[in-house]
Design a protein around this motif. Sequence first.
Motif, PDB file in Angstrom:
ATOM      1  N   ASN A   4     -17.675  13.205  14.479  1.00 26.22           N
ATOM      2  CA  ASN A   4     -17.654  12.074  13.553  1.00 26.22           C
ATOM      3  C   ASN A   4     -17.227  10.766  14.214  1.00 26.22           C
ATOM      4  OD1 ASN A   4     -18.513  13.531  11.222  1.00 26.22           O
ATOM      5  ND2 ASN A   4     -16.505  14.483  11.191  1.00 26.22           N
ATOM      6  N   THR A   5     -16.752  10.839  15.444  1.00 26.10           N
ATOM      7  CA  THR A   5     -16.366   9.642  16.182  1.00 26.10           C
ATOM      8  C   THR A   5     -17.616   8.865  16.590  1.00 26.10           C
ATOM      9  OG1 THR A   5     -14.385  10.718  17.037  1.00 26.10           O
ATOM     10  CG2 THR A   5     -15.173   8.800  18.257  1.00 26.10           C
ATOM     11  N   HIS A   6     -17.545   7.560  16.489  1.00 26.71           N
ATOM     12  CA  HIS A   6     -18.642   6.704  16.957  1.00 26.71           C
ATOM     13  C   HIS A   6     -18.446   6.424  18.448  1.00 26.71           C
ATOM     14  CE1 HIS A   6     -19.394   6.133  12.718  1.00 26.71           C
ATOM     15  NE2 HIS A   6     -20.511   5.503  13.018  1.00 26.71           N
ATOM     16  N   TYR A   7     -19.533   6.532  19.189  1.00 28.23           N
ATOM     17  CA  TYR A   7     -19.510   6.298  20.636  1.00 28.23           C
ATOM     18  C   TYR A   7     -20.455   5.156  20.987  1.00 28.23           C
ATOM     19  CZ  TYR A   7     -17.167  10.786  20.742  1.00 28.23           C
ATOM     20  OH  TYR A   7     -16.283  11.801  20.527  1.00 28.23           O
ATOM     21  N   GLN A   8     -20.186   4.550  22.128  1.00 26.21           N
ATOM     22  CA  GLN A   8     -21.002   3.451  22.641  1.00 26.21           C
ATOM     23  C   GLN A   8     -21.013   3.533  24.164  1.00 26.21           C
ATOM     24  OE1 GLN A   8     -18.831   0.091  21.134  1.00 26.21           O
ATOM     25  NE2 GLN A   8     -17.415   0.040  22.852  1.00 26.21           N
ATOM     26  N   HIS A   9     -21.923   2.796  24.761  1.00 24.54           N
ATOM     27  CA  HIS A   9     -21.954   2.722  26.225  1.00 24.54           C
ATOM     28  C   HIS A   9     -20.640   2.138  26.724  1.00 24.54           C
ATOM     29  CE1 HIS A   9     -26.582   2.059  25.904  1.00 24.54           C
ATOM     30  NE2 HIS A   9     -26.263   3.318  25.696  1.00 24.54           N
ATOM     31  N   SER A  10     -20.189   2.600  27.851  1.00 24.17           N
ATOM     32  CA  SER A  10     -19.055   1.967  28.514  1.00 24.17           C
ATOM     33  C   SER A  10     -19.528   0.603  29.014  1.00 24.17           C
ATOM     34  CB  SER A  10     -18.599   2.816  29.701  1.00 24.17           C
ATOM     35  OG  SER A  10     -17.734   2.080  30.528  1.00 24.17           O
ATOM     36  N   SER A  11     -18.645  -0.369  28.964  1.00 26.71           N
ATOM     37  CA  SER A  11     -19.006  -1.707  29.459  1.00 26.71           C
ATOM     38  C   SER A  11     -19.180  -1.710  30.977  1.00 26.71           C
ATOM     39  CB  SER A  11     -17.951  -2.735  29.040  1.00 26.71           C
ATOM     40  OG  SER A  11     -16.692  -2.368  29.560  1.00 26.71           O
ATOM     41  N   ALA A  12     -18.741  -0.642  31.629  1.00 33.54           N
ATOM     42  CA  ALA A  12     -18.834  -0.550  33.086  1.00 33.54           C
ATOM     43  C   ALA A  12     -20.040   0.288  33.509  1.00 33.54           C
ATOM     44  CB  ALA A  12     -17.550   0.041  33.655  1.00 33.54           C
ATOM     45  N   GLU A  48     -27.177   2.427  22.048  1.00 37.33           N
ATOM     46  CA  GLU A  48     -27.177   0.957  22.201  1.00 37.33           C
ATOM     47  C   GLU A  48     -26.250   0.329  21.174  1.00 37.33           C
ATOM     48  OE1 GLU A  48     -28.745  -1.438  24.160  1.00 37.33           O
ATOM     49  OE2 GLU A  48     -29.413   0.161  25.469  1.00 37.33           O
ATOM     50  N   THR A  49     -26.187   0.937  20.004  1.00 35.66           N
ATOM     51  CA  THR A  49     -25.241   0.528  18.968  1.00 35.66           C
ATOM     52  C   THR A  49     -24.325   1.722  18.720  1.00 35.66           C
ATOM     53  OG1 THR A  49     -26.743   1.232  17.216  1.00 35.66           O
ATOM     54  CG2 THR A  49     -26.846  -1.083  17.853  1.00 35.66           C
ATOM     55  N   PRO A  50     -23.069   1.478  18.366  1.00 34.73           N
ATOM     56  CA  PRO A  50     -22.149   2.594  18.134  1.00 34.73           C
ATOM     57  C   PRO A  50     -22.725   3.593  17.131  1.00 34.73           C
ATOM     58  CG  PRO A  50     -20.936   0.536  18.215  1.00 34.73           C
ATOM     59  CD  PRO A  50     -22.402   0.170  18.216  1.00 34.73           C
ATOM     60  N   THR A  51     -22.722   4.850  17.526  1.00 33.95           N
ATOM     61  CA  THR A  51     -23.331   5.924  16.742  1.00 33.95           C
ATOM     62  C   THR A  51     -22.440   7.155  16.823  1.00 33.95           C
ATOM     63  OG1 THR A  51     -25.500   5.065  17.395  1.00 33.95           O
ATOM     64  CG2 THR A  51     -25.456   7.264  16.466  1.00 33.95           C
ATOM     65  N   ASN A  52     -22.343   7.880  15.714  1.00 35.30           N
ATOM     66  CA  ASN A  52     -21.530   9.099  15.768  1.00 35.30           C
ATOM     67  C   ASN A  52     -22.386  10.304  16.132  1.00 35.30           C
ATOM     68  OD1 ASN A  52     -22.711  10.108  13.392  1.00 35.30           O
ATOM     69  ND2 ASN A  52     -21.040   9.422  12.096  1.00 35.30           N
ATOM     70  N   GLY A  53     -21.704  11.373  16.520  1.00 32.27           N
ATOM     71  CA  GLY A  53     -22.393  12.576  16.950  1.00 32.27           C
ATOM     72  C   GLY A  53     -23.277  13.180  15.876  1.00 32.27           C
ATOM     73  N   ALA A  54     -22.822  13.133  14.622  1.00 36.25           N
ATOM     74  CA  ALA A  54     -23.617  13.697  13.528  1.00 36.25           C
ATOM     75  C   ALA A  54     -24.953  12.964  13.394  1.00 36.25           C
ATOM     76  CB  ALA A  54     -22.830  13.636  12.225  1.00 36.25           C
ATOM     77  N   PRO A  90     -15.339   5.900  23.077  1.00 36.14           N
ATOM     78  CA  PRO A  90     -15.267   5.724  21.632  1.00 36.14           C
ATOM     79  C   PRO A  90     -15.468   4.249  21.276  1.00 36.14           C
ATOM     80  CG  PRO A  90     -13.500   7.127  22.389  1.00 36.14           C
ATOM     81  CD  PRO A  90     -14.146   6.545  23.617  1.00 36.14           C
ATOM     82  N   ALA A  91     -16.218   4.005  20.215  1.00 40.11           N
ATOM     83  CA  ALA A  91     -16.483   2.623  19.792  1.00 40.11           C
ATOM     84  C   ALA A  91     -15.201   1.973  19.322  1.00 40.11           C
ATOM     85  CB  ALA A  91     -17.540   2.604  18.700  1.00 40.11           C
TER      86      ALA A  91
END
Length: 93
Positions: A4-12, A48-54, A90-91
């Motif tokens: 349920n956590t939203h993830y995003q690309h690392s800025s690095a 590309e945009t914060p998205t959760n695993g579900a 995590p976003a």
Amino acid sequence: MNINTHYQHSSATVFTEPEPGSGVVLQLDTGEYHQLNAVACYVWNLLETPTNGASLVAKIIEQYSAPEQEATQDVAELLASLLDRKLIEPATN
């Protein structure tokens, strides 16, 4: 990894897709390159945009007609691997 956590690309990170179905991510802090297969590229593009695993699981099922249990396990493993390699985070929003 919480589904349920939203993830995003690392800025690095810097990503390139030299050909469809194949991608490479450079982790700038470590200088390491990481190759992504077609499904991992698809997930990477969704992040590309914060998205959760579900949500990722639902998209994988829709795109690849994958069984739910298999898609859930594969997404969890992919997110854990990307997190471990510091390619996603995590976003914050």
